[in-house]
Design a protein around this motif. Sequence first.
Motif, mmCIF file in Angstrom:
data_model
loop_
_atom_site.group_PDB
_atom_site.id
_atom_site.type_symbol
_atom_site.label_atom_id
_atom_site.label_comp_id
_atom_site.label_asym_id
_atom_site.label_seq_id
_atom_site.Cartn_x
_atom_site.Cartn_y
_atom_site.Cartn_z
ATOM 1 N N MET B 1 0.842 -1.200 0.000
ATOM 2 C CA MET B 1 0.000 0.000 0.000
ATOM 3 C C MET B 1 0.876 1.248 0.000
ATOM 4 N N SER B 2 0.513 2.200 -0.843
ATOM 5 C CA SER B 2 1.338 3.386 -0.983
ATOM 6 C C SER B 2 1.020 4.408 0.112
ATOM 7 N N ARG B 3 1.939 5.350 0.241
ATOM 8 C CA ARG B 3 1.714 6.419 1.212
ATOM 9 C C ARG B 3 0.476 7.230 0.847
ATOM 10 N N ASN B 4 0.297 7.461 -0.468
ATOM 11 C CA ASN B 4 -0.881 8.191 -0.945
ATOM 12 C C ASN B 4 -2.157 7.570 -0.415
ATOM 13 N N LEU B 5 -2.241 6.249 -0.577
ATOM 14 C CA LEU B 5 -3.451 5.538 -0.203
ATOM 15 C C LEU B 5 -3.711 5.703 1.294
ATOM 16 N N ILE B 6 -2.670 5.564 2.091
ATOM 17 C CA ILE B 6 -2.846 5.649 3.540
ATOM 18 C C ILE B 6 -3.235 7.062 3.948
ATOM 19 N N LEU B 7 -2.486 8.052 3.435
ATOM 20 C CA LEU B 7 -2.783 9.445 3.782
ATOM 21 C C LEU B 7 -4.189 9.812 3.324
ATOM 22 N N GLY B 8 -4.528 9.412 2.097
ATOM 23 C CA GLY B 8 -5.851 9.706 1.563
ATOM 24 C C GLY B 8 -6.942 9.073 2.401
ATOM 25 N N ALA B 9 -6.727 7.823 2.770
ATOM 26 C CA ALA B 9 -7.735 7.122 3.569
ATOM 27 C C ALA B 9 -7.894 7.775 4.936
ATOM 28 N N VAL B 10 -6.765 8.193 5.534
ATOM 29 C CA VAL B 10 -6.830 8.819 6.861
ATOM 30 C C VAL B 10 -7.598 10.142 6.787
ATOM 31 N N LEU B 11 -7.235 10.995 5.816
ATOM 32 C CA LEU B 11 -7.893 12.298 5.699
ATOM 33 C C LEU B 11 -9.385 12.132 5.414
ATOM 34 N N SER B 12 -9.712 11.248 4.457
ATOM 35 C CA SER B 12 -11.118 11.052 4.095
ATOM 36 C C SER B 12 -11.929 10.533 5.269
ATOM 37 N N SER B 13 -11.355 9.546 5.991
ATOM 38 C CA SER B 13 -12.159 8.987 7.080
ATOM 39 C C SER B 13 -12.289 9.973 8.236
ATOM 40 N N LEU B 14 -11.293 10.874 8.355
ATOM 41 C CA LEU B 14 -11.397 11.931 9.375
ATOM 42 C C LEU B 14 -12.637 12.782 9.126
ATOM 43 N N VAL B 15 -12.788 13.213 7.878
ATOM 44 C CA VAL B 15 -13.928 14.062 7.517
ATOM 45 C C VAL B 15 -15.231 13.287 7.652
ATOM 46 N N LEU B 16 -15.207 12.032 7.184
ATOM 47 C CA LEU B 16 -16.407 11.202 7.274
ATOM 48 C C LEU B 16 -16.818 10.994 8.731
ATOM 49 N N LEU B 17 -15.824 10.736 9.575
ATOM 50 C CA LEU B 17 -16.101 10.557 11.004
ATOM 51 C C LEU B 17 -16.720 11.806 11.599
ATOM 52 N N ALA B 18 -16.149 12.974 11.242
ATOM 53 C CA ALA B 18 -16.683 14.237 11.768
ATOM 54 C C ALA B 18 -18.140 14.395 11.364
ATOM 55 N N ALA B 19 -18.439 14.035 10.100
ATOM 56 C CA ALA B 19 -19.803 14.164 9.605
ATOM 57 C C ALA B 19 -20.741 13.217 10.351
ATOM 58 N N LEU B 20 -20.306 11.957 10.527
ATOM 59 C CA LEU B 20 -21.159 10.974 11.203
ATOM 60 C C LEU B 20 -21.340 11.344 12.667
ATOM 61 N N MET B 21 -20.230 11.771 13.278
ATOM 62 C CA MET B 21 -20.248 12.171 14.678
ATOM 63 C C MET B 21 -21.255 13.296 14.913
ATOM 64 N N SER B 22 -21.376 14.199 13.923
ATOM 65 C CA SER B 22 -22.226 15.371 14.118
ATOM 66 C C SER B 22 -23.697 15.000 14.320
ATOM 67 N N PHE B 23 -24.074 13.784 13.908
ATOM 68 C CA PHE B 23 -25.457 13.366 14.132
ATOM 69 C C PHE B 23 -25.735 13.136 15.616
ATOM 70 N N VAL B 24 -24.714 12.690 16.345
ATOM 71 C CA VAL B 24 -24.957 12.384 17.762
ATOM 72 C C VAL B 24 -24.329 13.402 18.702
ATOM 73 N N TRP B 25 -23.235 14.027 18.274
ATOM 74 C CA TRP B 25 -22.571 14.945 19.193
ATOM 75 C C TRP B 25 -21.835 16.039 18.431
ATOM 76 N N THR B 26 -22.043 17.292 18.879
ATOM 77 C CA THR B 26 -21.174 18.391 18.464
ATOM 78 C C THR B 26 -20.827 19.137 19.745
ATOM 79 N N PRO B 27 -19.679 19.825 19.781
ATOM 80 C CA PRO B 27 -19.277 20.505 21.024
ATOM 81 C C PRO B 27 -20.353 21.475 21.500
ATOM 82 N N TYR B 28 -20.973 22.180 20.562
ATOM 83 C CA TYR B 28 -22.057 23.108 20.882
ATOM 84 C C TYR B 28 -23.179 22.847 19.895
ATOM 85 N N ALA B 70 -23.131 14.612 1.857
ATOM 86 C CA ALA B 70 -24.438 14.156 1.384
ATOM 87 C C ALA B 70 -24.659 14.581 -0.061
ATOM 88 N N VAL B 71 -24.399 15.859 -0.353
ATOM 89 C CA VAL B 71 -24.625 16.361 -1.716
ATOM 90 C C VAL B 71 -23.737 15.616 -2.709
#
Lengths: 315, 271
Positions: B1-28, B70-71
């Motif tokens: 697996m290349s560095r691109n793939l790992i970095l890309g997967a990490v960044l993408s899942s970070l954003v996806l996690l933030a989006a999913l998390m926002s359904f149940v919890w946001t700081p405010y 979503a869009v």
Amino acid sequence: MLRYALKRLISLFISLVVASVVIFAVIEVAPGDPASFMLGVNAQEDTLAALRAELGLDGSKIQRYFNWVSGMLVGDFGTSYTYRTPVSQMIADRMWVSLPLALYALTLSTLIAFPAGIYAAARRGKPGDLTVMGATQLGIAVPNFWFAMMLVLIFAIKLRWFSAGGFAGWDKGVWTGLHSLTLPAIALALPQAAILARVMRSSLLDILGEDFMRTARAKGLSRRQALWRHGVRNALIPVLTIIGLQFSFLLAGSIIIEQVFYLPGLGRLVFQAISARDLIVVESVVMLLVFAVITVNFLVDLAYAGVDPRLRGRS
Amino acid sequence: MSRNLILGAVLSSLVLLAALMSFVWTPYDYAALDIPNKLQPPNAQHWFGTDHFGRDMFSMIMVGARTSIAVALVAVGIGMALGVPLGLTAAARKGSWLDEVIMRGNDLVFAFPSLVIAILITAVFGAGAINAIIAIGIFNIPVFARITRGAALSLWEREFILAARVSGKGAARISAEHILPNVANLLIVQGTIQFSLGILAEAGLSYVGLGAQPPTPSWGRMLADAQTMVSFAPHLALIPGLAIIVTVLGLNLLGDGLRDWLDPRIRVARA
């Protein structure tokens, strides 16, 4: 070549006809009657009817479509509902901002992309290549309107080298005009330069693997000489195609950038017309942009086929 | 697996996690106004600072990720759902009038400046997330149709397809059972790229006021709101912009990485 050109010309014609029908139809189904929008809710029915007749809104849909198209063919784009001036005049005025902006951005994009792409290809796999490639990845990911805001923040607000928006006009001199288009052109050029640099690099890398490059080295040319005399020249063909395509992209892309810098170009005209429900202006400007894009693509195809005979057989 | 793939997967899942998390919890609460604390730069209470209404930027970014994803996701879905069958059909009926019609239709949509048409559609039918999805989705259809047809055409020449035909399977069944699984890799890679283009397009549309409407937070509109305040509150523009860049960069790297990883020929060539 002639047969190919003719075939492409017919498909260009069909594209334009379909485009005009689609645009007309989309505008047709738009809710709201321009006449009642202009005269307000208290307008008398006979006044409305008179205005509709004046704006040419009273005929059948098919009749109106043909009036619109035949008018455009002779340069008559109709009359703006809100400004009561010929749309062709409004377009011509705005063109003097949008067109130079697109050309300026195209020039910048090429000036950045060529050296970057050639440099990266010549140093394939080395740190220099990786840096350029990393930078282009970033360049592709940056939304140009955000980059535009950052340019304003740094060069207009903090350093005060440029104005934050507006257009000084060409009558104050070419330099003044170019000066006010510089930040928008940079913002527009950056993502395109990133794409172009990548194309330049991969095109050059393909060429560098060719037999004639080895021959060039074997006959005694240095790496640098072979790269410039044989490599770059041959690599340019696909790059020029992309540049052609980018021009139309830049023209269309300037719509959003003009919003950031409050430039009085076609893009701002479209948005002003949208909010005033001046649909004849929206319709005509959109058709003009589509026409420009389709025609430029056609010319690029043709020029490319002229250079590379292999493409003529492919449809 | 290349560095691109790992970095890309990490960044993408970070954003996806933030989006999913926002359904149940946001700081405010992302919509809660707090005027006394407006325009705060990033600090311990508000990690990304607050906007001109004192709303928490971190929460808005999280919910905005939801809007963007979503869009873009639905727009890619539209492109795949319509484009892939069209491409499969065109390949199965190669050279027929149906193939011709599908491919010429594709060329036509390709020739349109997508942004201009997206603006036209949203302007006429009204600004909003749904119309933005449709406007972006339409231009995904020919992309998927073309890539599916191109890959399917070479598959139709292969022996295992011939075997399937000999065993009596019809074109539709072969397309679904043999062609589709073999082009899936390609579609996943292209889907990732279109996804990132969709994020950029959504940001652009909502920046000019034609995307998701208030109070739904969206990154593009946060940038539009920030524009007049960029001189005294640069974080308002910086943070949504960086969010877009991280997402698009992540998806592009993921797409590139997946392409190399899924295609063994490239893997050897690159090594």
